[in-house]
Design a protein around this motif. Sequence first.
Motif, PDB file in Angstrom:
ATOM      1  N   THR A 104     -11.093  -5.795   3.243  1.00 24.18           N
ATOM      2  CA  THR A 104      -9.958  -4.947   3.588  1.00 24.18           C
ATOM      3  C   THR A 104      -9.625  -5.141   5.055  1.00 24.18           C
ATOM      4  N   GLU A 105      -8.525  -4.565   5.468  1.00 21.79           N
ATOM      5  CA  GLU A 105      -8.099  -4.610   6.862  1.00 21.79           C
ATOM      6  C   GLU A 105      -7.809  -3.190   7.331  1.00 21.79           C
ATOM      7  N   SER A 106      -7.712  -3.054   8.629  1.00 25.47           N
ATOM      8  CA  SER A 106      -7.251  -1.786   9.210  1.00 25.47           C
ATOM      9  C   SER A 106      -6.051  -2.109  10.096  1.00 25.47           C
ATOM     10  N   ALA A 107      -5.323  -1.093  10.507  1.00 25.06           N
ATOM     11  CA  ALA A 107      -4.151  -1.309  11.359  1.00 25.06           C
ATOM     12  C   ALA A 107      -4.540  -1.941  12.684  1.00 25.06           C
ATOM     13  N   ALA A 108      -5.786  -1.735  13.107  1.00 29.71           N
ATOM     14  CA  ALA A 108      -6.256  -2.301  14.373  1.00 29.71           C
ATOM     15  C   ALA A 108      -6.552  -3.798  14.247  1.00 29.71           C
TER      16      ALA A 108
ATOM     17  N   ALA B 184      -3.594   2.966   7.811  1.00 29.93           N
ATOM     18  CA  ALA B 184      -4.130   2.540   9.109  1.00 29.93           C
ATOM     19  C   ALA B 184      -5.647   2.369   9.054  1.00 29.93           C
ATOM     20  N   ARG B 185      -6.311   3.237   8.305  1.00 30.74           N
ATOM     21  CA  ARG B 185      -7.777   3.155   8.211  1.00 30.74           C
ATOM     22  C   ARG B 185      -8.230   1.960   7.400  1.00 30.74           C
ATOM     23  N   GLU B 186      -7.555   1.714   6.259  1.00 31.69           N
ATOM     24  CA  GLU B 186      -8.025   0.637   5.379  1.00 31.69           C
ATOM     25  C   GLU B 186      -6.959   0.304   4.347  1.00 31.69           C
ATOM     26  N   HIS B 187      -6.696  -0.996   4.202  1.00 31.54           N
ATOM     27  CA  HIS B 187      -5.757  -1.465   3.186  1.00 31.54           C
ATOM     28  C   HIS B 187      -6.128  -2.876   2.751  1.00 31.54           C
TER      29      HIS B 187
ATOM     30  N   ASP C  22       0.865  -1.171   0.000  1.00 32.02           N
ATOM     31  CA  ASP C  22       0.000   0.000   0.000  1.00 32.02           C
ATOM     32  C   ASP C  22       0.905   1.225   0.000  1.00 32.02           C
ATOM     33  N   THR C  23       0.726   2.118  -0.973  1.00 31.71           N
ATOM     34  CA  THR C  23       1.601   3.289  -1.088  1.00 31.71           C
ATOM     35  C   THR C  23       0.924   4.577  -0.641  1.00 31.71           C
ATOM     36  N   MET C  24      -0.165   4.438   0.081  1.00 36.85           N
ATOM     37  CA  MET C  24      -0.870   5.599   0.607  1.00 36.85           C
ATOM     38  C   MET C  24      -0.165   6.101   1.870  1.00 36.85           C
TER      39      MET C  24
END
Length: 117
Positions: free
Chosen positions: A112-116, A31-34, A23-25
């Motif tokens: 998708t996933e989040s950092a949490a 952290a919000r979504e990848h 992810d290059t954002m």
Amino acid sequence: MLPLITREQLRKEIAANAVVVIDTMPADYYAREHLPGAVNIPGFPYEEAARFTEELAPRLLPDPGVPLVVYCANVPCRNSELVGARLVELGYANVRKYREGIEDWVSGELPTESAAA
């Protein structure tokens, strides 16, 4: 320009654990979504993309032969092209780009996933 991969090809490769997704954002977007299992090498601000890649790639991507896919938000986003090109310059041999990015992935109702997570 990097070779491209489609959403369906990428979905299959992620499911088979056959690719490392990048992810290059910016970190807060990551952290919000990848995408599932993605690691983060920010490509923005653009003038910092090469430095971020040089600093993070050796730790996150120790095997330069592993298949990699870079992505960002959508087609107009430049982050993935900047990070992907720098990875190639650093010796990573198999770098592709998911040009349509996370917007396309989400529109396909894929997880998708989040950092949490």
